[in-house]
Design a protein around this motif. Structure first.
Motif, PDB file in Angstrom:
ATOM      1  N   ASP A 118      38.543  42.436  39.814  1.00  9.39           N
ATOM      2  CA  ASP A 118      39.102  41.793  38.626  1.00  9.39           C
ATOM      3  C   ASP A 118      39.795  40.492  38.995  1.00  9.39           C
ATOM      4  O   ASP A 118      39.709  39.489  38.272  1.00  9.39           O
ATOM      5  CB  ASP A 118      40.098  42.731  37.938  1.00  9.39           C
ATOM      6  CG  ASP A 118      39.416  43.879  37.216  1.00  9.39           C
ATOM      7  OD1 ASP A 118      38.259  44.177  37.554  1.00  9.39           O
ATOM      8  OD2 ASP A 118      40.038  44.480  36.332  1.00  9.39           O
ATOM      9  N   PHE A 119      40.506  40.511  40.114  1.00 10.85           N
ATOM     10  CA  PHE A 119      41.223  39.330  40.570  1.00 10.85           C
ATOM     11  C   PHE A 119      40.247  38.190  40.871  1.00 10.85           C
ATOM     12  O   PHE A 119      40.460  37.046  40.462  1.00 10.85           O
ATOM     13  CB  PHE A 119      42.034  39.688  41.818  1.00 10.85           C
ATOM     14  CG  PHE A 119      43.060  38.661  42.205  1.00 10.85           C
ATOM     15  CD1 PHE A 119      44.340  38.697  41.667  1.00 10.85           C
ATOM     16  CD2 PHE A 119      42.754  37.654  43.107  1.00 10.85           C
ATOM     17  CE1 PHE A 119      45.297  37.749  42.022  1.00 10.85           C
ATOM     18  CE2 PHE A 119      43.698  36.704  43.468  1.00 10.85           C
ATOM     19  CZ  PHE A 119      44.968  36.753  42.929  1.00 10.85           C
ATOM     20  N   ARG A 120      39.147  38.523  41.550  1.00 15.38           N
ATOM     21  CA  ARG A 120      38.164  37.488  41.908  1.00 15.38           C
ATOM     22  C   ARG A 120      37.420  36.983  40.674  1.00 15.38           C
ATOM     23  O   ARG A 120      37.090  35.804  40.587  1.00 15.38           O
ATOM     24  CB  ARG A 120      37.202  38.042  42.948  1.00 15.38           C
ATOM     25  CG  ARG A 120      37.876  38.334  44.294  1.00 15.38           C
ATOM     26  CD  ARG A 120      36.886  38.703  45.382  1.00 15.38           C
ATOM     27  NE  ARG A 120      37.569  38.906  46.654  1.00 15.38           N
ATOM     28  CZ  ARG A 120      37.869  40.096  47.163  1.00 15.38           C
ATOM     29  NH1 ARG A 120      37.531  41.204  46.493  1.00 15.38           N
ATOM     30  NH2 ARG A 120      38.495  40.200  48.308  1.00 15.38           N
ATOM     31  N   ASN A 121      37.153  37.880  39.727  1.00 14.70           N
ATOM     32  CA  ASN A 121      36.495  37.445  38.496  1.00 14.70           C
ATOM     33  C   ASN A 121      37.357  36.468  37.713  1.00 14.70           C
ATOM     34  O   ASN A 121      36.858  35.529  37.085  1.00 14.70           O
ATOM     35  CB  ASN A 121      36.167  38.654  37.612  1.00 14.70           C
ATOM     36  CG  ASN A 121      35.005  39.456  38.134  1.00 14.70           C
ATOM     37  OD1 ASN A 121      34.188  38.945  38.895  1.00 14.70           O
ATOM     38  ND2 ASN A 121      34.923  40.707  37.748  1.00 14.70           N
ATOM     39  N   PHE A 122      38.669  36.673  37.766  1.00 14.75           N
ATOM     40  CA  PHE A 122      39.583  35.843  36.992  1.00 14.75           C
ATOM     41  C   PHE A 122      39.785  34.481  37.660  1.00 14.75           C
ATOM     42  O   PHE A 122      39.820  33.447  36.976  1.00 14.75           O
ATOM     43  CB  PHE A 122      40.932  36.552  36.833  1.00 14.75           C
ATOM     44  CG  PHE A 122      41.857  35.909  35.851  1.00 14.75           C
ATOM     45  CD1 PHE A 122      41.803  36.222  34.504  1.00 14.75           C
ATOM     46  CD2 PHE A 122      42.802  34.977  36.258  1.00 14.75           C
ATOM     47  CE1 PHE A 122      42.655  35.622  33.585  1.00 14.75           C
ATOM     48  CE2 PHE A 122      43.662  34.370  35.361  1.00 14.75           C
ATOM     49  CZ  PHE A 122      43.594  34.699  34.017  1.00 14.75           C
ATOM     50  N   TYR A 123      39.921  34.472  38.991  1.00  4.42           N
ATOM     51  CA  TYR A 123      40.286  33.229  39.676  1.00  4.42           C
ATOM     52  C   TYR A 123      39.118  32.532  40.370  1.00  4.42           C
ATOM     53  O   TYR A 123      39.273  31.409  40.841  1.00  4.42           O
ATOM     54  CB  TYR A 123      41.393  33.508  40.708  1.00  4.42           C
ATOM     55  CG  TYR A 123      42.737  33.752  40.066  1.00  4.42           C
ATOM     56  CD1 TYR A 123      43.485  32.697  39.564  1.00  4.42           C
ATOM     57  CD2 TYR A 123      43.244  35.033  39.940  1.00  4.42           C
ATOM     58  CE1 TYR A 123      44.719  32.912  38.967  1.00  4.42           C
ATOM     59  CE2 TYR A 123      44.477  35.267  39.342  1.00  4.42           C
ATOM     60  CZ  TYR A 123      45.209  34.197  38.858  1.00  4.42           C
ATOM     61  OH  TYR A 123      46.425  34.421  38.259  1.00  4.42           O
ATOM     62  N   GLY A 124      37.966  33.195  40.467  1.00  6.32           N
ATOM     63  CA  GLY A 124      36.801  32.556  41.051  1.00  6.32           C
ATOM     64  C   GLY A 124      36.983  32.201  42.515  1.00  6.32           C
ATOM     65  O   GLY A 124      37.482  32.997  43.316  1.00  6.32           O
TER      66      GLY A 124
END
Length: 500
Positions: A459-465
């Protein structure tokens, strides 16, 4: 069951339903428990799906074990009701089984019934109500009419769109109930008022408490007219993807033409059916079953399309027009198409019948391969909060083992709520510094109240790319790692021991 091998897919709405079900079962009401022990009333969703789940989940039942069985049973009830409606047209077993087969291999319906969403209860309720209404219109049966009212009371408090279907059936009772004029009106008014009463009480409670209905405001201005037609076009942009081998095209003009073509096809089927049956709609009972079933189905379908378009136009924030939102009309379209096939068979129209069978065969093949791919993907990898990587990780067990009085902060609050029945502080925007070093949102709890910081890395990577890994290293720099694997980490703020 194969699609729900790892559990039914679930996201934030699903977590709210499951949590409300657990709390209702415990006598706390239709609420969500925050990780600090306070409660928040659930106001965005109608209550009956959570109440229904509460009878099976209890306070500590595992939704990944219990809900798959519920979904299978509800799917079976839904399939039977659709098959019964198709069978009621021409008493043709093959047509009924074919209609059920199209529902069984519909990727959209399979996706719905493999998740934790209110549609899994709404669909069997709706089509059982239609079956009951068809029977009541044919033969006057007071106990069955009472049963129809009871089911109809539950429909709008499962999904608000149920109000629309109750309204359509009320109008049909006025016209077709087997009684004298006074009796028709008495039964129609009784049915309509009693069926709307529970959701009316619910709306009154919501509005007096929040000045909203379903978590939304309503906007009425002159832009409604132009926005309404855009909403209609958007609906058919979704519907055209249900046609075999038609997807979303990069060229907006081609996409619009196909959307208009889908609208024309649906309107053409409805107009042809109603035109062919207009003489038998008001004929004596026994000769008009097919005509009235088609008329009721067509009215429900058209009314629902208008309802979604109007709702999309006037609500703030807008509802999403997606496959799941329009899915209730998919079985109705199937019923109309097989009604059309039945009409071709009855009238011995061989060329239209052959052409229709070829198109249906192509569509079924297309749906079968799509459904098979979906089931395979779900079986292997799961989805949402029941994804394989999450279920195989130890992070769920670690979160469940955290003390019940410990406060929680997370970037995936719905995930934590689903498994623990405790709603953390949801933090999406993390500053470029160690979390807890200032008084940003959730940081004081983390630093001074001993809260656990739960981070789901996907989720963190999806949000911040692309900036995610560097930011993650910064915000966790110096924090105590209580648990960590490839899917997530649980952190606590370091306790400084004063020097002697």
């Amino acid at each position: 069951m194969s699609a729900m091998h790892w559990g039914p897919w679930a996201f934030s709405d699903s977590a709210a339903y499951v949590s409300a079900a657990r709390n209702f079962s415990a006598g706390r009401g239709f609420v969500i428990i925050n990780s600090n022990g306070s409660t928040t009333p659930v106001t965005e969703f109608p209550p009956f799906y959570a109440i229904f789940l509460s009878f099976f989940l209890g306070q500590n039942g595992d939704p990944n074990v219990i809900i798959p069985w519920l979904n299978v049973i509800l799917f079976a009830v839904f399939l039977f009701s659709v098959g019964f409606i198709v069978f009621s047209t021409f008493r043709n077993n093959l047509l009924a089984l074919a209609g059920m087969l199209f529902c069984l291999f519909s990727p959209i319906l399979l996706e719905i019934f493999s998740g934790v969403m209110s549609e899994t209860l709404f669909f069997p309720l709706l089509f059982t109500i239609i079956v009951t209404a068809i029977t009541v219109m044919k033969n006057r049966n007071e106990p069955l009419f009472v049963f129809l009212i009871v089911l109809s009371c539950l429909l709008p408090i499962t999904r608000y769109a149920g109000i629309l279907f109750v309204t359509v059936i009320t109008l049909f009772i006025v016209v077709f109930y087997p009684s004298q004029r006074k009796g028709k009106w008495l039964h129609a008014v009784s049915y309509g008022l009693i069926s709307i009463l529970p959701v009316g009480v619910w709306f009154l409670r919501l509005y007096t408490a929040t000045s909203k209905v379903g978590g939304k405001h309503f906007r009425f201005d002159w832009s409604i007219i132009s926005n309404f037609w855009r909403s209609i076009l958007e609906e058919f942009s979704v519907l055209k993807t249900w046609l075999p081998y038609f997807g979303i095209y990069a060229n907006p003009m081609v996409d619009r033409i196909i959307s208009i073509g889908a609208a024309a096809l649906l309107i053409g089927i409805i107009v042809y059916l109603i035109g062919s049956l207009r003489k038998s709609i008001f004929s004596s009972p026994g000769n008009n079953d097919f005509a009235r079933i088609i008329l009721l189905t067509a009215n429900n379908l058209c009314a629902y399309l208008l309802f979604i378009a109007i709702t999309h136009t006037v609500t703030v924030p807008q509802i999403d027009i997606i496959n799941r939102m329009l899915a209730p009309i998919l079985p109705m379209i199937i019923i109309l198409i097989f009604g059309l096939i039945g009409l071709f068979i009855q009238n011995k129209q061989k060329i239209p019948l052959l052409f229709s069978i070829v198109l249906l065969a192509v569509t079924l093949r297309f749906n079968f391969y799509q459904a098979s791919a979906f089931i395979k993907e779900m079986h292997e990898n799961g989805h949402g909060y029941a994804a394989r990587e999450l279920r195989q990780s130890g992070i769920i067990e670690y979160i469940e083992a955290l003390p019940h009085d410990q406060r929680l902060v997370s970037n995936a609050a719905g995930f934590v709520l689903y498994y623990t029945n405790r709603f953390p502080i949801q933090v999406d925007q993390f500053a470029n510094r160690t979390f807890g070093t200032t008084n940003g949102y959730g940081e004081k709890w983390f630093r001074e109240k001993g809260a656990a910081l739960i981070l789901l890395y996907p989720d963190f990577r999806n949000f911040y790319g692309n900036a995610a890994d560097q930011l993650l290293a910064t915000i966790t720099n110096g924090l105590v790692v209580d648990y960590q694997d490839e899917v997530g980490g649980i952190y606590s703020y370091p306790v400084l021991v004063p020097e002697k």
